[in-house]
Design a protein around this motif. Structure first.
Motif, PDB file in Angstrom:
ATOM      1  N   ALA A  62       0.856  -1.194   0.000  1.00  0.00           N
ATOM      2  CA  ALA A  62       0.000   0.000   0.000  1.00  0.00           C
ATOM      3  C   ALA A  62       0.888   1.238   0.000  1.00  0.00           C
ATOM      4  N   PHE A  63       0.727   2.092  -1.019  1.00  0.00           N
ATOM      5  CA  PHE A  63       1.496   3.321  -1.140  1.00  0.00           C
ATOM      6  C   PHE A  63       0.574   4.437  -1.619  1.00  0.00           C
ATOM      7  N   LEU A  64       1.084   5.663  -1.619  1.00  0.00           N
ATOM      8  CA  LEU A  64       0.321   6.818  -2.119  1.00  0.00           C
ATOM      9  C   LEU A  64       0.870   7.225  -3.476  1.00  0.00           C
ATOM     10  N   ASN A  65      -0.046   7.534  -4.422  1.00  0.00           N
ATOM     11  CA  ASN A  65       0.415   7.963  -5.746  1.00  0.00           C
ATOM     12  C   ASN A  65       0.465   9.477  -5.855  1.00  0.00           C
ATOM     13  N   GLN A  66       0.752   9.960  -7.049  1.00  0.00           N
ATOM     14  CA  GLN A  66       0.938  11.395  -7.284  1.00  0.00           C
ATOM     15  C   GLN A  66      -0.321  12.215  -7.059  1.00  0.00           C
ATOM     16  N   ASP A  67      -1.479  11.567  -6.985  1.00  0.00           N
ATOM     17  CA  ASP A  67      -2.732  12.255  -6.691  1.00  0.00           C
ATOM     18  C   ASP A  67      -3.123  12.142  -5.226  1.00  0.00           C
ATOM     19  N   GLY A  68      -2.269  11.527  -4.422  1.00  0.00           N
ATOM     20  CA  GLY A  68      -2.582  11.329  -3.016  1.00  0.00           C
ATOM     21  C   GLY A  68      -3.528  10.153  -2.785  1.00  0.00           C
ATOM     22  N   LYS A  69      -3.737   9.345  -3.809  1.00  0.00           N
ATOM     23  CA  LYS A  69      -4.625   8.183  -3.708  1.00  0.00           C
ATOM     24  C   LYS A  69      -3.839   6.962  -3.262  1.00  0.00           C
ATOM     25  N   GLU A  70      -4.426   6.182  -2.363  1.00  0.00           N
ATOM     26  CA  GLU A  70      -3.759   4.951  -1.929  1.00  0.00           C
ATOM     27  C   GLU A  70      -3.849   3.904  -3.035  1.00  0.00           C
ATOM     28  N   ILE A  71      -2.696   3.372  -3.398  1.00  0.00           N
ATOM     29  CA  ILE A  71      -2.610   2.312  -4.404  1.00  0.00           C
ATOM     30  C   ILE A  71      -2.147   1.040  -3.705  1.00  0.00           C
ATOM     31  N   THR A  72      -2.925  -0.034  -3.822  1.00  0.00           N
ATOM     32  CA  THR A  72      -2.588  -1.282  -3.159  1.00  0.00           C
ATOM     33  C   THR A  72      -2.512  -2.419  -4.183  1.00  0.00           C
ATOM     34  N   ASP A  73      -2.083  -3.568  -3.691  1.00  0.00           N
ATOM     35  CA  ASP A  73      -2.030  -4.749  -4.550  1.00  0.00           C
ATOM     36  C   ASP A  73      -3.410  -5.107  -5.084  1.00  0.00           C
ATOM     37  N   LYS A  74      -4.469  -4.745  -4.360  1.00  0.00           N
ATOM     38  CA  LYS A  74      -5.823  -5.050  -4.814  1.00  0.00           C
ATOM     39  C   LYS A  74      -6.179  -4.271  -6.083  1.00  0.00           C
ATOM     40  N   ASP A  75      -5.594  -3.074  -6.230  1.00  0.00           N
ATOM     41  CA  ASP A  75      -5.839  -2.286  -7.443  1.00  0.00           C
ATOM     42  C   ASP A  75      -5.214  -2.942  -8.671  1.00  0.00           C
TER      43      ASP A  75
END
Length: 218
Positions: A62-75
């Motif tokens: 789980a990390f944050l992308n350039q838009d401040g959105k959480e990106i996880t393995d589920k995505d």
């Protein structure tokens, strides 16, 4: 004359057969291998043996992308994605990788089955705001391409133990805090398995990556 004509027909027949054989050989597609170890030893696994063999898979993250959105393995589940490691102030290798990853973005920008996941190896510098500026400067589309930041220890552990990404790991590193360096682009399939590794500074290798992506999604 009849003998000559007969010989000509035989020759033409052999030529056509040879061409058909060549075309057939060129159209053969070899299944992509799986990679489960840091030495990048490819292993070909029959589809009906996957559950038994259980190849290496990227674990949850789980990390944050350039838009401040959480990106996880589920995505990424059910999608093919390309992972790499960079930092926004890198003067040499990273711009080359970014330019080549643009080939992937341009090719699959409207395809929701394909994504790019670029992890910052300098998360103490690459805040969400910094990544947003980098994305704007480099025409990176967040619909396709995530630049992510987060905890340094988590990123480095994921890079080295899960993506086998660090060229120096196990060779010249003295501590786990040593700077992460890699030019690799790593292809992950719909089930989180590693299916390919490429030199991200070479356009030719990136074109090979694009061809392999098509093979996975088709």
């Amino acid at each position: 004359m009849k003998v000559v004509n007969a010989l000509m027909l035989v020759g033409i027949s052999w030529l056509v057969l040879a061409c058909q054989t060549a075309d057939s050989e060129q159209s053969v597609v070899v299944d992509l291998p799986y990679y489960s170890t840091s030495d990048w030893m490819p292993v070909w696994i029959p589809e009906d043996s996957l559950e038994t063999v259980n190849p290496h898979a990227i674990p949850p993250f789980a990390f944050l992308n350039q838009d401040g959105k959480e990106i996880t393995d589920k995505d990424m589940k059910g999608k093919v994605y390309v992972a790499n490691f960079f930092f926004s102030t890198c003067p040499g290798v990273c711009p080359k990788m970014t330019n080549n990853l643009h080939l992937v973005q341009d090719e699959f920008g409207t395809n929701s089955e394909v994504r790019i996941l670029s992890h910052s190896v300098m998360p103490w510098v690459d805040s969400v705001a910094q990544l947003a500026r980098y994305a704007e400067r480099n025409a990176i589309q967040s619909e396709t391409w995530d630049l992510v930041t987060g905890d340094k220890k988590e990123i480095y552990q994921l890079a080295r133990e899960s993506y086998f990404a660090d060229e120096g790991f196990g060779k010249t590193l003295t501590t786990e805090e040593d700077f992460l360096h890699t030019e690799k682009l790593i292809l992950i399939d719909q089930y989180s398995h590693i299916r390919g590794v490429y030199n991200g500074t070479l356009p030719l290798d990136t074109k090979r990556l694009i061809a392999d992506i098509y093979q996975l999604i088709e």
